[in-house]
Design a protein around this motif. Structure first.
Motif, PDB file in Angstrom:
ATOM      1  N   THR A  52     -36.912   6.484 -80.552  1.00 15.28           N
ATOM      2  CA  THR A  52     -36.304   7.425 -79.617  1.00 15.28           C
ATOM      3  C   THR A  52     -37.410   8.129 -78.846  1.00 15.28           C
ATOM      4  O   THR A  52     -38.434   8.507 -79.418  1.00 15.28           O
ATOM      5  N   VAL A  53     -37.189   8.322 -77.558  1.00 16.68           N
ATOM      6  CA  VAL A  53     -38.082   9.118 -76.717  1.00 16.68           C
ATOM      7  C   VAL A  53     -37.306  10.332 -76.230  1.00 16.68           C
ATOM      8  O   VAL A  53     -36.177  10.207 -75.740  1.00 16.68           O
ATOM      9  N   ASP A  54     -37.892  11.522 -76.370  1.00 20.02           N
ATOM     10  CA  ASP A  54     -37.208  12.783 -76.066  1.00 20.02           C
ATOM     11  C   ASP A  54     -38.107  13.642 -75.188  1.00 20.02           C
ATOM     12  O   ASP A  54     -39.208  14.019 -75.594  1.00 20.02           O
ATOM     13  N   MET A  55     -37.623  13.958 -73.965  1.00 20.89           N
ATOM     14  CA  MET A  55     -38.369  14.826 -73.053  1.00 20.89           C
ATOM     15  C   MET A  55     -37.390  15.788 -72.404  1.00 20.89           C
ATOM     16  O   MET A  55     -36.240  15.445 -72.130  1.00 20.89           O
ATOM     17  N   SER A  56     -37.841  17.039 -72.158  1.00 24.30           N
ATOM     18  CA  SER A  56     -36.929  18.024 -71.590  1.00 24.30           C
ATOM     19  C   SER A  56     -37.660  18.993 -70.672  1.00 24.30           C
ATOM     20  O   SER A  56     -38.892  19.080 -70.666  1.00 24.30           O
ATOM     21  N   TYR A  57     -36.865  19.705 -69.899  1.00 26.04           N
ATOM     22  CA  TYR A  57     -37.349  20.874 -69.161  1.00 26.04           C
ATOM     23  C   TYR A  57     -36.497  22.050 -69.608  1.00 26.04           C
ATOM     24  O   TYR A  57     -35.265  22.021 -69.510  1.00 26.04           O
ATOM     25  N   ASP A  58     -37.136  23.085 -70.143  1.00 28.16           N
ATOM     26  CA  ASP A  58     -36.434  24.216 -70.741  1.00 28.16           C
ATOM     27  C   ASP A  58     -36.648  25.479 -69.909  1.00 28.16           C
ATOM     28  O   ASP A  58     -37.766  25.756 -69.465  1.00 28.16           O
ATOM     29  N   VAL A  59     -35.593  26.238 -69.736  1.00 25.96           N
ATOM     30  CA  VAL A  59     -35.634  27.525 -69.047  1.00 25.96           C
ATOM     31  C   VAL A  59     -35.177  28.585 -70.033  1.00 25.96           C
ATOM     32  O   VAL A  59     -34.198  28.399 -70.754  1.00 25.96           O
ATOM     33  N   HIS A 383     -26.578  30.803 -75.450  1.00 28.71           N
ATOM     34  CA  HIS A 383     -26.752  32.246 -75.557  1.00 28.71           C
ATOM     35  C   HIS A 383     -26.980  32.601 -77.019  1.00 28.71           C
ATOM     36  O   HIS A 383     -26.163  32.268 -77.885  1.00 28.71           O
ATOM     37  N   ASP A 384     -28.084  33.301 -77.303  1.00 26.72           N
ATOM     38  CA  ASP A 384     -28.410  33.772 -78.650  1.00 26.72           C
ATOM     39  C   ASP A 384     -28.312  35.295 -78.669  1.00 26.72           C
ATOM     40  O   ASP A 384     -28.728  35.965 -77.719  1.00 26.72           O
ATOM     41  N   ASN A 385     -27.812  35.826 -79.771  1.00 26.39           N
ATOM     42  CA  ASN A 385     -27.690  37.274 -79.903  1.00 26.39           C
ATOM     43  C   ASN A 385     -28.160  37.703 -81.293  1.00 26.39           C
ATOM     44  O   ASN A 385     -27.940  37.000 -82.279  1.00 26.39           O
ATOM     45  N   MET A 386     -28.811  38.869 -81.382  1.00 28.18           N
ATOM     46  CA  MET A 386     -29.346  39.370 -82.637  1.00 28.18           C
ATOM     47  C   MET A 386     -28.898  40.807 -82.850  1.00 28.18           C
ATOM     48  O   MET A 386     -28.813  41.602 -81.924  1.00 28.18           O
ATOM     49  N   SER A 387     -28.592  41.151 -84.096  1.00 27.91           N
ATOM     50  CA  SER A 387     -28.214  42.518 -84.443  1.00 27.91           C
ATOM     51  C   SER A 387     -28.697  42.812 -85.849  1.00 27.91           C
ATOM     52  O   SER A 387     -29.237  41.939 -86.537  1.00 27.91           O
ATOM     53  N   ASN A 403     -39.621  38.800 -70.840  1.00 27.73           N
ATOM     54  CA  ASN A 403     -40.755  38.448 -69.995  1.00 27.73           C
ATOM     55  C   ASN A 403     -41.811  39.543 -69.944  1.00 27.73           C
ATOM     56  O   ASN A 403     -42.994  39.274 -69.735  1.00 27.73           O
ATOM     57  N   ALA A 404     -41.396  40.787 -70.116  1.00 27.92           N
ATOM     58  CA  ALA A 404     -42.341  41.899 -70.051  1.00 27.92           C
ATOM     59  C   ALA A 404     -43.067  42.127 -71.373  1.00 27.92           C
ATOM     60  O   ALA A 404     -43.883  43.028 -71.477  1.00 27.92           O
ATOM     61  N   GLY A 405     -42.743  41.309 -72.374  1.00 23.13           N
ATOM     62  CA  GLY A 405     -43.391  41.460 -73.673  1.00 23.13           C
ATOM     63  C   GLY A 405     -42.670  42.425 -74.595  1.00 23.13           C
ATOM     64  O   GLY A 405     -43.112  42.673 -75.708  1.00 23.13           O
ATOM     65  N   GLY A 406     -41.549  42.989 -74.137  1.00 21.70           N
ATOM     66  CA  GLY A 406     -40.778  43.889 -74.981  1.00 21.70           C
ATOM     67  C   GLY A 406     -39.695  43.161 -75.744  1.00 21.70           C
ATOM     68  O   GLY A 406     -39.521  41.949 -75.621  1.00 21.70           O
ATOM     69  N   GLY A 407     -38.938  43.919 -76.537  1.00 22.04           N
ATOM     70  CA  GLY A 407     -37.887  43.322 -77.334  1.00 22.04           C
ATOM     71  C   GLY A 407     -36.532  43.442 -76.686  1.00 22.04           C
ATOM     72  O   GLY A 407     -36.256  44.367 -75.921  1.00 22.04           O
ATOM     73  N   GLN A 408     -35.669  42.478 -76.956  1.00 20.45           N
ATOM     74  CA  GLN A 408     -34.295  42.535 -76.498  1.00 20.45           C
ATOM     75  C   GLN A 408     -33.413  41.844 -77.532  1.00 20.45           C
ATOM     76  O   GLN A 408     -33.892  41.043 -78.335  1.00 20.45           O
ATOM     77  N   THR A 409     -32.133  42.163 -77.515  1.00 18.76           N
ATOM     78  CA  THR A 409     -31.239  41.686 -78.558  1.00 18.76           C
ATOM     79  C   THR A 409     -30.588  40.349 -78.229  1.00 18.76           C
ATOM     80  O   THR A 409     -29.759  39.863 -78.992  1.00 18.76           O
ATOM     81  N   TYR A 410     -30.919  39.753 -77.113  1.00 20.27           N
ATOM     82  CA  TYR A 410     -30.290  38.490 -76.727  1.00 20.27           C
ATOM     83  C   TYR A 410     -31.292  37.638 -75.958  1.00 20.27           C
ATOM     84  O   TYR A 410     -32.334  38.126 -75.493  1.00 20.27           O
ATOM     85  N   GLN A 411     -30.962  36.364 -75.784  1.00 18.99           N
ATOM     86  CA  GLN A 411     -31.720  35.487 -74.904  1.00 18.99           C
ATOM     87  C   GLN A 411     -30.800  34.363 -74.441  1.00 18.99           C
ATOM     88  O   GLN A 411     -29.913  33.928 -75.181  1.00 18.99           O
ATOM     89  N   GLN A 412     -30.990  33.960 -73.188  1.00 19.59           N
ATOM     90  CA  GLN A 412     -30.263  32.814 -72.650  1.00 19.59           C
ATOM     91  C   GLN A 412     -31.253  31.699 -72.349  1.00 19.59           C
ATOM     92  O   GLN A 412     -32.366  31.967 -71.878  1.00 19.59           O
ATOM     93  N   THR A 413     -30.852  30.481 -72.625  1.00 14.72           N
ATOM     94  CA  THR A 413     -31.718  29.336 -72.348  1.00 14.72           C
ATOM     95  C   THR A 413     -30.905  28.227 -71.703  1.00 14.72           C
ATOM     96  O   THR A 413     -29.688  28.125 -71.899  1.00 14.72           O
ATOM     97  N   GLY A 414     -31.596  27.424 -70.933  1.00 16.13           N
ATOM     98  CA  GLY A 414     -31.009  26.229 -70.337  1.00 16.13           C
ATOM     99  C   GLY A 414     -31.942  25.052 -70.549  1.00 16.13           C
ATOM    100  O   GLY A 414     -33.166  25.212 -70.573  1.00 16.13           O
ATOM    101  N   THR A 415     -31.378  23.871 -70.733  1.00 14.38           N
ATOM    102  CA  THR A 415     -32.180  22.689 -71.024  1.00 14.38           C
ATOM    103  C   THR A 415     -31.651  21.486 -70.253  1.00 14.38           C
ATOM    104  O   THR A 415     -30.436  21.237 -70.228  1.00 14.38           O
ATOM    105  N   LEU A 416     -32.566  20.755 -69.628  1.00 11.87           N
ATOM    106  CA  LEU A 416     -32.291  19.432 -69.083  1.00 11.87           C
ATOM    107  C   LEU A 416     -33.108  18.449 -69.912  1.00 11.87           C
ATOM    108  O   LEU A 416     -34.332  18.559 -69.976  1.00 11.87           O
ATOM    109  N   LYS A 417     -32.430  17.511 -70.556  1.00  7.61           N
ATOM    110  CA  LYS A 417     -33.118  16.628 -71.497  1.00  7.61           C
ATOM    111  C   LYS A 417     -32.749  15.177 -71.253  1.00  7.61           C
ATOM    112  O   LYS A 417     -31.597  14.861 -70.901  1.00  7.61           O
TER     113      LYS A 417
END
Length: 422
Positions: A52-59, A383-387, A403-417
């Motif tokens: 298997t070959v696996d390559m992606s672009y992640d945001v 969508h990931d969420n933390m509590s 992005n600013a180096g601080g903390g936040q309780t969630y994150q969103q990601t997108g992937t093209l694979k």
């Protein structure tokens, strides 16, 4: 009469060159040398090659490549196979070479080249997927001999774990990303021996003695997860009862053993040797119609904290993930995953009372399309969420990094694979 003979002779002489040419043209050509293909050579020798070959672009909203330990500033996304947001990633070339002899003996060698190998070679105590010191883009994922005698198969070497719904090889997963369960509660590979016996049609029993019996929680530093050998003198015991029949399949896996560190206490202060880790893993799937598959994976893991003050002797981690995979057409499908996990920080809540927990949940939607045989293109949003516990001292220090180096309780990601199977 003589004139007639002369005419016949002249006609024959005039046709002779044409006949000779025709005879020369009809003569079979000399056979060309046949060069055997690699498949033919390997097939003749009984060697099978697949991969298997696996390559992606992640945001990602957390634009951090790597970070520190769980609960410290700079920690990354806690998704160890997705550690390079906003960039192209060559995840892995997963190559398997196997050979089976007529006497029941088989050899399997499975290696991985790519960015994922860095994670597979390191420990997962940090929970960030940061490249381990001395990491490499190549890892030997599996290498084992197996022998089949009727209903019994015995194997020895390095092999993947029995636990979990998801696997290291991306071709075996329905989503582009891995779950938190997979990389935070479950082990990945073991070194040891394993025996599987077919009790009856569809029902199997597996027992084994292995190293690296349980994965390390990102909230609990120092637990062995994927190394070749333990750093203690004991082995872990693995067992599984599994059934597959018709549209239904299920498996219950139990792994327990000493995952302590004989040389002394690791970071996190969980004690030296004598840290028993036990994992209870349940997997089930049902395919009510050909186009639809439903799945469930639930884990409970307990860790002997070896007498840490204020919170007792046992750390409890647990989680559940649900899966849906639906084929829209023979070439297109959509997959959904929902997940919730609870991680025990082994820190007293507010300095007194019960323990603090970190809760993480995620929702993932993946669209897959196969334009060519063996090739699948995936587009995913997640969508990931933390509590954490109310009034906790740890949360929100434990958080995703923005992005600013601080903390936040969630994150969103997108992937093209792109995944190619051969």
């Amino acid at each position: 009469m003589k004139l007639k003979q002369a005419v016949v002779l002249a006609t024959a002489l005039s046709l002779a060159p044409i006949s000779a040419f025709a005879a020369k043209k009809a003569a079979p050509a000399a056979p060309k040398a046949v060069i055997p293909t690699l498949d033919a050579v390997l097939g003749a020798s009984g060697i099978n090659v697949s991969g298997t070959v696996d390559m992606s672009y992640d945001v990602s909203s957390a634009d951090v490549q790597t970070g520190g330990a769980f609960g410290t500033a700079g920690s990354a996304s806690f998704r160890q196979f997705d550690t390079h947001p906003n960039s192209f990633v060559f995840h892995q070339l997963n190559l398997t070479i196997s050979k089976q002899w007529s006497n029941g003996l088989s050899l399997v060698v499975n290696s991985i080249y790519g960015d994922d190998a860095n994670f597979l070679l390191g420990t997962r105590g940090a929970g960030t997927g940061a490249t381990a010191v001395g990491g490499s883009d190549w890892a030997l994922n599996q290498a084992y001999l197996s022998y089949t005698m009727g209903d019994l198969t015995v194997m020895g070497g390095k092999f993947v774990t029995l636990a979990g719904s998801e696997v290291i090889n991306p071709a075996g997963n329905i989503n582009a990303s891995r779950s938190f369960l997979f990389t935070n509660l479950q082990p990945l590979t073991h070194v040891g021996v394993r025996g599987t016996y077919a009790l009856c049609k569809g029902l199997t029993l597996t027992l084994g003695g292995v190293n690296t019996g349980a994965a390390g929680s990102p909230a609990i530093a120092g637990l062995a997860a994927n190394g070749s050998t333990d750093s203690n003198s004991d082995i872990s015991i693995e067992s599984q009862i599994a059934y597959t029949g018709g549209m239904f399949s299920t498996a219950f896996t139990y792994i327990t053993g000493d995952e302590g560190v004989a040389a002394g206490a690791p970071a996190g202060g969980l004690g030296a040797d004598n840290r028993n880790v036990t994992l209870y893993d349940f997997v089930a799937s049902v395919t009510p119609i050909d186009a639809l598959t439903l799945g469930l994976n639930a884990d409970i893991r307990t860790t002997d904290a070896n007498g840490i003050a204020a919170v007792g002797n046992t750390v409890h981690d647990s989680g559940v993930a649900a899966y849906v995979n639906f084929k829209l057409t023979p070439k297109a499908r959509v997959a959904l995953r929902g997940e919730y996990i609870s991680l025990d920080t082994n820190v007293p809540e507010g300095g007194v009372g019960g323990e603090e927990f970190v809760f993480i949940n995620e929702l993932t939607a993946t669209f897959g399309y196969s334009p060519l045989s063996g090739l699948e293109l995936l587009a995913e949003v997640r969508h990931d969420n933390m509590s954490g516990n109310a009034g906790t001292k740890v949360f929100p220090t434990v958080s995703f990094t923005n992005n600013a180096g601080g903390g936040q309780t969630y994150q969103q990601t997108g992937t093209l694979k792109a995944i190619y199977r051969f």
